[in-house]
Design an enzyme around this catalytic site. Structure first.
Site, mmCIF file in Angstrom:
data_model
loop_
_atom_site.group_PDB
_atom_site.id
_atom_site.type_symbol
_atom_site.label_atom_id
_atom_site.label_comp_id
_atom_site.label_asym_id
_atom_site.label_seq_id
_atom_site.Cartn_x
_atom_site.Cartn_y
_atom_site.Cartn_z
ATOM 1 N N GLY A 4 -64.642 -25.169 62.284
ATOM 2 C CA GLY A 4 -65.216 -26.237 63.509
ATOM 3 C C GLY A 4 -65.792 -25.506 64.631
ATOM 4 O O GLY A 4 -66.468 -25.857 65.356
ATOM 5 N N ASP A 5 -65.315 -24.298 65.132
ATOM 6 C CA ASP A 5 -65.833 -23.528 65.996
ATOM 7 C C ASP A 5 -67.294 -23.042 65.849
ATOM 8 O O ASP A 5 -68.231 -23.201 66.613
ATOM 9 C CB ASP A 5 -64.882 -22.323 66.390
ATOM 10 C CG ASP A 5 -63.673 -22.512 66.783
ATOM 11 O OD1 ASP A 5 -63.390 -23.597 67.118
ATOM 12 O OD2 ASP A 5 -62.563 -21.613 66.523
ATOM 13 N N ARG A 50 -49.094 -14.922 73.539
ATOM 14 C CA ARG A 50 -50.082 -14.768 74.599
ATOM 15 C C ARG A 50 -49.463 -15.428 75.861
ATOM 16 O O ARG A 50 -50.183 -15.603 76.810
ATOM 17 C CB ARG A 50 -51.025 -15.971 74.339
ATOM 18 C CG ARG A 50 -50.628 -17.540 74.344
ATOM 19 C CD ARG A 50 -51.235 -18.497 73.650
ATOM 20 N NE ARG A 50 -52.491 -18.385 73.541
ATOM 21 C CZ ARG A 50 -53.411 -19.314 72.924
ATOM 22 N NH1 ARG A 50 -52.992 -20.188 71.984
ATOM 23 N NH2 ARG A 50 -54.917 -19.403 73.134
ATOM 24 N N LYS A 52 -66.143 -34.338 64.443
ATOM 25 C CA LYS A 52 -65.629 -33.755 63.175
ATOM 26 C C LYS A 52 -64.649 -34.193 62.201
ATOM 27 O O LYS A 52 -63.769 -34.843 63.124
ATOM 28 C CB LYS A 52 -65.605 -32.330 63.335
ATOM 29 C CG LYS A 52 -66.709 -31.675 64.117
ATOM 30 C CD LYS A 52 -66.462 -30.117 64.533
ATOM 31 C CE LYS A 52 -65.220 -29.789 65.296
ATOM 32 N NZ LYS A 52 -65.288 -30.134 66.757
ATOM 33 N N ASN A 93 -60.208 -30.204 70.995
ATOM 34 C CA ASN A 93 -59.111 -28.971 70.437
ATOM 35 C C ASN A 93 -57.727 -29.192 70.791
ATOM 36 O O ASN A 93 -57.199 -28.117 71.243
ATOM 37 C CB ASN A 93 -59.729 -27.664 70.526
ATOM 38 C CG ASN A 93 -59.508 -26.708 69.361
ATOM 39 O OD1 ASN A 93 -59.219 -27.049 68.353
ATOM 40 N ND2 ASN A 93 -60.132 -25.381 69.549
ATOM 41 N N GLY A 101 -63.191 -32.543 59.151
ATOM 42 C CA GLY A 101 -62.894 -31.785 58.115
ATOM 43 C C GLY A 101 -63.990 -31.915 56.828
ATOM 44 O O GLY A 101 -65.180 -31.791 57.135
ATOM 45 N N ARG A 122 -53.969 -28.963 70.868
ATOM 46 C CA ARG A 122 -52.987 -28.243 70.234
ATOM 47 C C ARG A 122 -51.657 -28.375 70.901
ATOM 48 O O ARG A 122 -51.361 -27.972 72.188
ATOM 49 C CB ARG A 122 -53.023 -26.639 70.185
ATOM 50 C CG ARG A 122 -54.406 -25.992 69.469
ATOM 51 C CD ARG A 122 -54.187 -26.247 68.091
ATOM 52 N NE ARG A 122 -55.456 -25.900 67.483
ATOM 53 C CZ ARG A 122 -56.463 -26.793 66.802
ATOM 54 N NH1 ARG A 122 -56.419 -27.881 67.210
ATOM 55 N NH2 ARG A 122 -57.568 -26.537 66.335
#
Length: 313
Positions: free
Chosen positions: A258-259, A104, A226, A166, A228, A168
């Protein structure tokens, strides 16, 4: 009369999946796009839905925008950047669990906030704007700052801002940079949709309730943590609730769970559901998504799970 729209801001990538025997399927996905896909499926067609990003001038970008249009998703005033193209990732599955490999570096989406005026135009007349920590991570610091300012302006114009941190690690130069960017984002956020494992890794939270308390101190009034297959912790309206996830005996692919949860939760809130009811609907949708391959479940699958209370366990 056309209703106020919804928008998601971020990067939609080319997705390679199902690489059995060296044969791969190509699709389109990315965290914020996956959420908008679910929103589009679960909101009335009279509500415009736009994916706000930047696109290349190559055939793959043209195909991507055509795919959006075929599914009722626009791109607002998103710019086209010469000599850029979509990012690419491949999904590798170990059972139902997935891992990702990314390409990317020259993604057009990295330029999505280079023109704040164009970005601001894309976010006008929205009842909801959604973005994520990945949206922040792909931007250079000046563009990141510009995005937060445009979101602040949208919020002042009565848009609700929803944010999934989110986290990463590979996308950030340091955890300190990630925390600073997340903290700036939370300052313009109405609805936060974090994942506990991410928050624990980035902030050291001991449990989901500590996450909700920290976000409340940051000014977030509605927080859904959230976790899991473990219960979701909801803090909204001064109250807290723990809501169990749906059990799925044989998951197929957890990509996008999750999205899709986020998209279903936001769609339910837009429809007038109270937060607890919205979480229950979101759990049903996420459970349906992990029973199909890929990040984007068919609209019919999403709609059935969203509407069918009998599927809740």
């Amino acid at each position: 009369m056309t209703e106020l729209g919804v928008a998601a801001v971020g990067e939609c990538m080319l997705e390679l999946s199902g690489g059995e025997g060296g044969n791969w399927r190509m699709g389109h996905a990315g965290d914020t796009f996956n959420t908008l896909w679910t929103l589009r499926a679960l909101t009335p067609k009279t509500i415009p839905a736009d994916y706000v990003s930047a696109f290349g001038d190559d055939p793959f970008s043209a195909d991507q925008k055509a795919f959006f249009a075929q599914n009722g998703i626009g791109t607002a005033a998103s710019p086209v950047i010469a000599d850029r193209r979509p990012g690419l990732y491949a999904i590798t599955l170990d059972g139902a669990e997935r891992s990702f490999t990314y390409w990317r570096t020259d993604s057009a989406a990295r330029c999505l906030a280079d023109d704040p005026a164009s970005l601001g135009k894309s976010l006008q007349n929205r009842q909801l704007v959604y973005f994520s920590g990945i949206t922040l991570a792909i931007l250079e610091p000046p563009a990141r700052k510009a995005l937060i300012e445009v979101l602040r302006q949208a919020r002042e114009a009565d848009s609700r801002i929803a944010f999934d941190p989110n986290y990463r690690p590979r996308l950030w130069a340091s955890s300190q940079e990630a925390r600073a960017a997340n903290d700036a984002a939370l300052a313009v956020t109405d609805i936060a949709l974090p994942t506990f494992s991410d928050e624990q890794q980035l902030y050291g939270d001991a449990d989901p309730r500590e996450t909700t308390a920290r976000l409340a101190r940051a000014g977030v009034r509605e927080c859904v943590v959230k976790n899991g297959s473990e219960p979701t912790v909801l803090a909204a309206g001064g109250e807290m609730a723990t809501i169990s996830a749906c059990r799925v005996t044989h998951p197929v692919d957890t990509t996008g769970a999750g999205d899709s949860f986020n998209g279903a939760y936001l769609a339910a809130r837009l429809a007038g559901d109270a937060p607890q009811g919205a979480v229950r609907r979101a759990h049903r949708v996420a459970a349906a998504v992990i029973q199909v391959h890929g990040a984007l479940a068919p609209f019919a699958v999403l709609h059935k799970a969203f509407e069918n209370e009998a599927e809740e366990n």
